[in-house]
Design a protein around this motif. Structure first.
Motif, PDB file in Angstrom:
ATOM      1  N   ALA A 127       0.821  -1.211   0.000  1.00 19.84           N
ATOM      2  CA  ALA A 127       0.000   0.000   0.000  1.00 19.84           C
ATOM      3  C   ALA A 127       0.854   1.260   0.000  1.00 19.84           C
ATOM      4  N   ASP A 128       2.012   1.227   0.689  1.00 15.92           N
ATOM      5  CA  ASP A 128       2.852   2.427   0.755  1.00 15.92           C
ATOM      6  C   ASP A 128       3.637   2.669  -0.535  1.00 15.92           C
ATOM      7  N   GLU A 129       3.493   1.770  -1.533  1.00 14.70           N
ATOM      8  CA  GLU A 129       4.161   1.946  -2.819  1.00 14.70           C
ATOM      9  C   GLU A 129       3.221   2.480  -3.896  1.00 14.70           C
ATOM     10  N   LEU A 130       1.948   2.685  -3.569  1.00 12.13           N
ATOM     11  CA  LEU A 130       0.966   3.054  -4.590  1.00 12.13           C
ATOM     12  C   LEU A 130       1.320   4.356  -5.297  1.00 12.13           C
ATOM     13  N   ALA A 131       1.732   5.363  -4.559  1.00 10.99           N
ATOM     14  CA  ALA A 131       2.062   6.648  -5.178  1.00 10.99           C
ATOM     15  C   ALA A 131       3.219   6.490  -6.165  1.00 10.99           C
ATOM     16  N   GLU A 132       4.242   5.740  -5.770  1.00  6.41           N
ATOM     17  CA  GLU A 132       5.387   5.506  -6.653  1.00  6.41           C
ATOM     18  C   GLU A 132       4.958   4.682  -7.875  1.00  6.41           C
ATOM     19  N   LEU A 133       4.102   3.699  -7.643  1.00  2.18           N
ATOM     20  CA  LEU A 133       3.613   2.852  -8.739  1.00  2.18           C
ATOM     21  C   LEU A 133       2.823   3.677  -9.755  1.00  2.18           C
ATOM     22  N   VAL A 134       1.938   4.529  -9.271  1.00  6.47           N
ATOM     23  CA  VAL A 134       1.125   5.363 -10.161  1.00  6.47           C
ATOM     24  C   VAL A 134       2.006   6.328 -10.954  1.00  6.47           C
ATOM     25  N   ALA A 135       3.000   6.924 -10.299  1.00  8.33           N
ATOM     26  CA  ALA A 135       3.913   7.836 -11.010  1.00  8.33           C
ATOM     27  C   ALA A 135       4.639   7.097 -12.127  1.00  8.33           C
ATOM     28  N   PHE A 136       5.032   5.856 -11.878  1.00  7.99           N
ATOM     29  CA  PHE A 136       5.702   5.055 -12.907  1.00  7.99           C
ATOM     30  C   PHE A 136       4.754   4.765 -14.069  1.00  7.99           C
ATOM     31  N   LEU A 137       3.519   4.346 -13.761  1.00 10.34           N
ATOM     32  CA  LEU A 137       2.548   4.033 -14.815  1.00 10.34           C
ATOM     33  C   LEU A 137       2.296   5.246 -15.715  1.00 10.34           C
ATOM     34  N   ASN A 138       2.175   6.409 -15.128  1.00 12.50           N
ATOM     35  CA  ASN A 138       1.899   7.608 -15.922  1.00 12.50           C
ATOM     36  C   ASN A 138       3.125   8.077 -16.700  1.00 12.50           C
ATOM     37  N   LEU A 139       4.314   7.982 -16.088  1.00 18.44           N
ATOM     38  CA  LEU A 139       5.534   8.406 -16.785  1.00 18.44           C
ATOM     39  C   LEU A 139       5.752   7.587 -18.051  1.00 18.44           C
ATOM     40  N   HIS A 140       5.687   6.272 -17.922  1.00 22.31           N
ATOM     41  CA  HIS A 140       5.970   5.418 -19.075  1.00 22.31           C
ATOM     42  C   HIS A 140       4.720   5.136 -19.908  1.00 22.31           C
ATOM     43  N   GLY A 141       3.550   5.268 -19.301  1.00 21.50           N
ATOM     44  CA  GLY A 141       2.325   5.159 -20.086  1.00 21.50           C
ATOM     45  C   GLY A 141       2.200   6.267 -21.106  1.00 21.50           C
ATOM     46  N   SER A 142       2.745   7.436 -20.790  1.00 17.96           N
ATOM     47  CA  SER A 142       2.668   8.564 -21.719  1.00 17.96           C
ATOM     48  C   SER A 142       3.478   8.338 -22.992  1.00 17.96           C
ATOM     49  N   GLU A 143       4.311   7.296 -22.991  1.00 18.16           N
ATOM     50  CA  GLU A 143       5.110   6.978 -24.180  1.00 18.16           C
ATOM     51  C   GLU A 143       4.302   6.233 -25.238  1.00 18.16           C
ATOM     52  N   ARG A 144       3.064   5.864 -24.908  1.00 19.35           N
ATOM     53  CA  ARG A 144       2.182   5.171 -25.838  1.00 19.35           C
ATOM     54  C   ARG A 144       0.847   5.892 -25.908  1.00 19.35           C
ATOM     55  N   GLN A 145       0.254   5.891 -27.092  1.00 19.18           N
ATOM     56  CA  GLN A 145      -1.037   6.543 -27.263  1.00 19.18           C
ATOM     57  C   GLN A 145      -2.123   5.773 -26.511  1.00 19.18           C
ATOM     58  N   PHE A 146      -2.989   6.511 -25.842  1.00 19.58           N
ATOM     59  CA  PHE A 146      -4.214   6.019 -25.213  1.00 19.58           C
ATOM     60  C   PHE A 146      -3.977   5.208 -23.942  1.00 19.58           C
ATOM     61  N   SER A 147      -2.751   5.198 -23.415  1.00 22.98           N
ATOM     62  CA  SER A 147      -2.557   4.604 -22.098  1.00 22.98           C
ATOM     63  C   SER A 147      -3.389   5.378 -21.080  1.00 22.98           C
ATOM     64  N   LYS A 148      -3.939   4.658 -20.138  1.00 26.77           N
ATOM     65  CA  LYS A 148      -4.769   5.303 -19.131  1.00 26.77           C
ATOM     66  C   LYS A 148      -3.930   6.204 -18.229  1.00 26.77           C
ATOM     67  N   PHE A 149      -4.471   7.362 -17.888  1.00 22.00           N
ATOM     68  CA  PHE A 149      -3.884   8.226 -16.873  1.00 22.00           C
ATOM     69  C   PHE A 149      -4.426   7.772 -15.521  1.00 22.00           C
ATOM     70  N   TRP A 150      -3.513   7.320 -14.649  1.00 20.73           N
ATOM     71  CA  TRP A 150      -3.914   6.722 -13.386  1.00 20.73           C
ATOM     72  C   TRP A 150      -3.798   7.705 -12.224  1.00 20.73           C
ATOM     73  N   THR A 151      -4.617   7.461 -11.206  1.00 18.66           N
ATOM     74  CA  THR A 151      -4.446   8.083  -9.903  1.00 18.66           C
ATOM     75  C   THR A 151      -4.454   6.951  -8.871  1.00 18.66           C
ATOM     76  N   ALA A 152      -3.894   7.223  -7.701  1.00 25.19           N
ATOM     77  CA  ALA A 152      -3.888   6.205  -6.641  1.00 25.19           C
ATOM     78  C   ALA A 152      -5.317   5.840  -6.245  1.00 25.19           C
ATOM     79  N   LYS A 153      -6.216   6.818  -6.275  1.00 27.00           N
ATOM     80  CA  LYS A 153      -7.614   6.552  -5.928  1.00 27.00           C
ATOM     81  C   LYS A 153      -8.250   5.586  -6.928  1.00 27.00           C
ATOM     82  N   GLU A 154      -7.941   5.757  -8.221  1.00 29.76           N
ATOM     83  CA  GLU A 154      -8.517   4.868  -9.234  1.00 29.76           C
ATOM     84  C   GLU A 154      -7.977   3.450  -9.101  1.00 29.76           C
ATOM     85  N   ILE A 155      -6.674   3.312  -8.868  1.00 26.18           N
ATOM     86  CA  ILE A 155      -6.103   1.981  -8.659  1.00 26.18           C
ATOM     87  C   ILE A 155      -6.760   1.319  -7.455  1.00 26.18           C
ATOM     88  N   SER A 156      -6.856   2.050  -6.345  1.00 24.63           N
ATOM     89  CA  SER A 156      -7.472   1.496  -5.138  1.00 24.63           C
ATOM     90  C   SER A 156      -8.935   1.132  -5.387  1.00 24.63           C
TER      91      SER A 156
END
Length: 368
Positions: A178-207
């Motif tokens: 649970a204490d890694e969620l913020a870091e996980l979401v930042a990673f998903l958004n950083l590298h997700g932005s390298e592909r079209q239509f990747s979802k923009f995540w928030t910790a609330k949405e993942i939870s």
């Protein structure tokens, strides 16, 4: 015969919608129905926000004979997060095709669009679904959005076998905390932005997805020198979404009996029989830094081991044909479902598809 009436579904239509989904299979090498038991609306929750469901009703019986879904999601386009739509679950009862239901349905969708305009809508069409391609793309009609192909897409059903964890010694993989969620979401958004239509995540949405079968302990994080280099989840949606096999076609129909006969000898799962539910889960979310094929395989191996302990038969994952990661996944025994991703646009200014750069797309099949 009176023409079916088009309006918006309510929760009271749940049983009638599920009945339509059960009786209308989708074509392909494996003919399947995509069902939503015990509650259709639960599956709508994961497709995005603000979901609306236009339906066609047979006037005398009130039976649902047509269906579509419209929702919205925040995704990356050319590296920037913006709001797009998603159109899915298009179904028309076989007895009511050719009665302009699709045209009238799009008129209803256009009303939603006019009230809440969006630049474009993501649409996925299976390659073997010639009828849908003909109606929506080749034989465009006034009132329809314009459908623009943006990627050839491959969904792979990886056959689960007695796997083993194999990864480079400099990679460590662990379950998410649970204490890694913020870091996980930042990673998903950083590298997700390298592909079209990747979802923009928030910790609330993942939870929020923990209530829909994506468990925190089923998220795997790969690290190298302490930094996240990959994230993968095993997302089992069978509690509210099911894929039922109706039969096989083409070469798969010929080899399926032989494959099932030999499967126990090689530690593989058998292909499901007609009428059987496909025991599968999605690899979602799935994000790899720098297209690292070693990290990709390591995380897939982890998910396959986990999937086997759950009694699953296939792991589902999807890629743009241009995606470098597809090469790593093709090395696993799999069945492929080819499709094409479109952007549907009602003319209201600049065209999104004309502005797309050349980066591959990333549509999470778990949310379709």
């Amino acid at each position: 015969m009176m023409r079916p009436q088009i309006d918006f579904a309510t929760f009271a239509d749940d049983a009638a919608i599920r009945k339509l989904l059960r009786r209308e299979p989708m074509p392909g090498r494996i003919c399947v129905t995509f069902e939503r038991e015990p509650n259709f609306w639960l599956g709508c929750e994961i497709t995005g926000e603000d979901c609306h469901v236009p339906v066609a009703r047979e006037p005398e019986s009130g039976e649902i004979v047509g269906l579509a879904c419209r929702s919205t999601r925040k995704v990356f386009v050319n590296g920037d997060a913006q709001r797009l739509g998603y159109l899915g679950q298009l179904r028309v009862d076989s007895h009511f095709r050719g009665q302009w239901l699709v045209s009238r349905g799009f008129s209803k969708l256009k009303q939603l669009h006019d009230a809440d305009p969006l630049p474009a809508y993501l649409v996925s069409i299976i390659d073997n679904n010639r009828e849908a391609t003909g109606v929506l793309v080749r034989n465009w009609r006034p009132g329809f959005p314009n459908f623009h192909a943006v990627a050839d897409f491959r969904t792979l059903a990886i056959l689960i076998h007695r796997g083993r964890r194999t990864h480079a010694s400099d990679i460590s993989i662990s379950s998410a905390r649970a204490d890694e969620l913020a870091e996980l979401v930042a990673f998903l958004n950083l590298h997700g932005s390298e592909r079209q239509f990747s979802k923009f995540w928030t910790a609330k949405e993942i939870s929020g997805l923990f209530a829909f079968g994506l468990m925190l302990q089923d998220l795997r994080i790969a690290r190298r020198a302490g930094q996240i280099v990959g994230v993968a989840g095993l997302w089992d949606q069978s509690a509210y979404k099911q894929t039922i096999v109706h039969g096989y076609s083409g070469w798969l129909k010929l080899v399926a009996p032989l494959y099932n006969l030999s499967a126990p000898w090689f530690g593989r799962s058998k292909l499901p029989s007609p009428g059987e539910k496909l025991k599968s889960a999605y690899a979602s979310p799935f994000c790899i830094a720098d297209n690292d094929l070693h990290v990709c395989r390591a995380l897939l191996d982890e998910l396959l081991v986990l999937a086997e302990t759950r009694g699953l038969r296939t792991l589902l994952i999807g890629f743009d044909c241009r995606d470098p990661l597809l090469a790593a996944v093709r090395g696993y025994r799999h069945i492929v479902y080819p499709s094409r991703i479109y952007l549907a646009e009602w003319s209201n200014g600049a065209s999104v598809h004309d502005q797309l750069d050349r980066r591959p797309i990333n549509v999470d099949i778990a949310t379709l």
